[in-house]
Design a protein around this motif. Structure first.
Motif, PDB file in Angstrom:
ATOM      1  N   GLY A   1      57.190   6.283  96.340  1.00  0.00           N
ATOM      2  CA  GLY A   1      58.467   6.935  96.079  1.00  0.00           C
ATOM      3  C   GLY A   1      58.400   8.196  95.243  1.00  0.00           C
ATOM      4  O   GLY A   1      59.422   8.629  94.700  1.00  0.00           O
ATOM      5  N   PHE A   2      57.205   8.818  95.150  1.00  0.00           N
ATOM      6  CA  PHE A   2      57.067  10.044  94.367  1.00  0.00           C
ATOM      7  C   PHE A   2      56.581  11.181  95.250  1.00  0.00           C
ATOM      8  O   PHE A   2      55.749  10.980  96.144  1.00  0.00           O
TER       9      PHE A   2
ATOM     10  N   MET B   1      63.176   8.940  85.216  1.00  0.00           N
ATOM     11  CA  MET B   1      63.836   9.178  86.499  1.00  0.00           C
ATOM     12  C   MET B   1      63.669  10.653  86.873  1.00  0.00           C
ATOM     13  O   MET B   1      63.957  11.542  86.062  1.00  0.00           O
ATOM     14  N   VAL B   2      63.183  10.926  88.074  1.00  0.00           N
ATOM     15  CA  VAL B   2      63.026  12.303  88.552  1.00  0.00           C
ATOM     16  C   VAL B   2      64.339  12.748  89.177  1.00  0.00           C
ATOM     17  O   VAL B   2      64.867  12.095  90.082  1.00  0.00           O
TER      18      VAL B   2
ATOM     19  N   PRO C   1      49.210   7.961 100.729  1.00  0.00           N
ATOM     20  CA  PRO C   1      49.814   9.040  99.935  1.00  0.00           C
ATOM     21  C   PRO C   1      50.707   8.458  98.856  1.00  0.00           C
ATOM     22  O   PRO C   1      51.280   7.369  99.010  1.00  0.00           O
ATOM     23  N   ILE C   2      50.846   9.174  97.740  1.00  0.00           N
ATOM     24  CA  ILE C   2      51.639   8.698  96.614  1.00  0.00           C
ATOM     25  C   ILE C   2      53.113   8.542  96.996  1.00  0.00           C
ATOM     26  O   ILE C   2      53.859   7.793  96.355  1.00  0.00           O
TER      27      ILE C   2
ATOM     28  N   LEU D   1      52.532   4.825  82.980  1.00  0.00           N
ATOM     29  CA  LEU D   1      53.974   4.617  82.832  1.00  0.00           C
ATOM     30  C   LEU D   1      54.673   4.573  84.180  1.00  0.00           C
ATOM     31  O   LEU D   1      55.613   3.795  84.379  1.00  0.00           O
ATOM     32  N   LEU D   2      54.218   5.407  85.118  1.00  0.00           N
ATOM     33  CA  LEU D   2      54.888   5.518  86.416  1.00  0.00           C
ATOM     34  C   LEU D   2      54.452   4.445  87.405  1.00  0.00           C
ATOM     35  O   LEU D   2      55.265   3.935  88.189  1.00  0.00           O
ATOM     36  N   PHE D   3      53.163   4.119  87.415  1.00  0.00           N
ATOM     37  CA  PHE D   3      52.619   3.318  88.506  1.00  0.00           C
ATOM     38  C   PHE D   3      51.962   2.007  88.086  1.00  0.00           C
ATOM     39  O   PHE D   3      51.550   1.213  88.937  1.00  0.00           O
ATOM     40  N   GLY D   4      51.810   1.784  86.784  1.00  0.00           N
ATOM     41  CA  GLY D   4      51.230   0.524  86.343  1.00  0.00           C
ATOM     42  C   GLY D   4      52.079  -0.656  86.799  1.00  0.00           C
ATOM     43  O   GLY D   4      53.311  -0.599  86.771  1.00  0.00           O
TER      44      GLY D   4
END
Length: 413
Positions: free
Chosen positions: A344-345, A44-45, A339-340, A170-173
């Protein structure tokens, strides 16, 4: 139980990630909360920021980046001074945001990337150099620091880059959709994540120049820090011979690239080629943009036929260049290019987030190097630990001789 033992035993860690990219324009900071799960960590960011370098510090860094001849004493002092700068930047950020973290994960500033194997002390080795001593950061912040992430991969036979594909997994798979993430920083790199894939299924690598050559052209030909939005390139006409020169330089590298491949010498040759063709300065910038888009397309082409490919997601500073984005859309059509932020990043903070995650992988013993991407013989655990000095109550033992409220001058001498 000492402080580090307590950190290692925790299931949840709060980590500050720090990264200064190839463009060397500032430090990205991101705070994450990483929870060790049964199958993979949950991330979590929490917060983040970009702190630009002062003109003096940026100039000092540019004097070191990619140089073949640097005094050993100057390099050693720069490593320590830049570490102090990073530590002071981290401390101010955490204090102002009133954040508490367990540790810092710092990539530092790459000033030389030499993955090609050459003889040294009778052994064939590659190397990479990142400024920012971990012990200096630890001393400035009073926190444990994980740094020097690329060395373990190189020691295990790899090229030390790119390291972020594992984090992107981990983030986007995703289980039912394939995704491609393209980081358009100073050097462009990508990672392909097939639907439901494991780390062994990830593919990726460096594509070639991202912003490196276009920023160089904007500075030297137009006295601008970069081509904002691609406005200069939009007015020019690409020159085939200039594009071919960039492609030729890119073909000489190995799996990974650095600014050494796309330096002032190459730029001078490109200008000479353009002048022979009576090209304008805008034509040179347009040629660089066209070559950049073309090399990204060449890297991604094998994966565009994936029927479950959702989109190509762009991160890094280059995603803000509307003209480059348009050229990528044309090259990659009918695949969507987004865009990424769509996922949500914050694309400006993703690399800082990535090194925070890699710091968490170091603590929890999760290997992050991928043999199929960097060429390493095994999945290495990247990073080295620096612990802060013990605090003593006697004032005479406090760090340095700085007066309270004052910050040391850490400009690189």
């Amino acid at each position: 139980m000492n402080r580090w033992s307590k950190i290692v035993s925790r299931k949840t860690l709060t980590i500050l990630g720090m990264n200064s990219g190839t463009s060397a324009d500032g430090v990205d900071l991101a705070v994450i909360r990483l929870t060790v799960g049964k199958w993979s960590p949950k991330i979590m960011v929490l917060d983040g920021a970009m702190v630009p370098f002062s003109p003096r510090l940026k100039t000092d860094l540019e004097k070191l980046i990619g140089q073949s001849a640097v005094e050993v004493a100057d390099l050693a002092r720069a490593h320590m001074a830049f570490g102090m700068h990073l530590g002071q930047t981290a401390r101010r950020f955490l204090d102002r945001r009133r954040l508490k973290v367990d540790l810092i994960a710092s990539h530092g500033q790459t000033i030389g990337h030499f993955p090609g194997r050459k003889k040294s002390f009778g052994l064939s080795v590659g190397a990479t150099v990142q400024l920012g001593d971990g012990s200096a950061i630890a001393a400035e912040t009073g926190l444990p620091v994980v740094s020097d992430f690329r060395a373990a991969d190189i020691a295990a036979g790899g090229e030390g880059a790119p390291l972020t594909p594992f984090v992107n997994h981990l983030l986007f798979g995703a289980r039912t959709r394939s995704r491609i993430v393209v980081n358009m920083g100073g050097i462009a790199n990508y990672s392909y994540h097939p639907a439901g894939g494991s780390p062994e299924d990830i593919r990726g690598g460096d594509c070639g120049p991202g912003n490196t050559l276009s920023d160089l052209a904007a500075r030297l030909l137009f006295h601008k820090p970069y081509d904002r939005g691609g406005r200069i390139a939009r007015t020019g006409t690409p020159i085939e011979e200039v594009i071919a020169g960039i492609e030729k330089a890119n073909a000489r590298r190995g799996r990974s690239a650095g600014r050494e491949q796309f330096d002032i010498d190459l730029f001078a040759r490109l200008v000479f080629t353009a002048r022979r063709r009576r090209g304008t300065n805008a034509d040179i910038v347009a040629s660089i943009m066209e070559a950049t888009a073309g090399l990204i397309h060449r890297s991604l082409k094998p994966y565009l036929a994936d029927e479950r490919l959702e989109a190509v997601y762009l991160t890094g500073g280059g995603r803000k260049n509307q003209f480059l984005r348009q050229r990528l859309c044309a090259c990659l059509s009918p695949c969507s290019v987004l865009p990424i932020e769509t996922l949500g990043f914050d694309g400006d903070l993703l690399e800082a987030v990535s090194f925070a995650v890699l710091g968490g992988c170091f603590v929890t013993g999760i290997p992050s190097s991928l043999p199929q991407i960097t060429g390493t013989h095994t999945m290495a655990i990247g990073g080295k630990l620096s612990l802060p000095p013990e605090r003593r109550p006697n004032k005479s033992h406090r760090r340095g001789s700085k007066q309270p409220g004052k910050t040391a001058d850490t400009r690189i001498k």
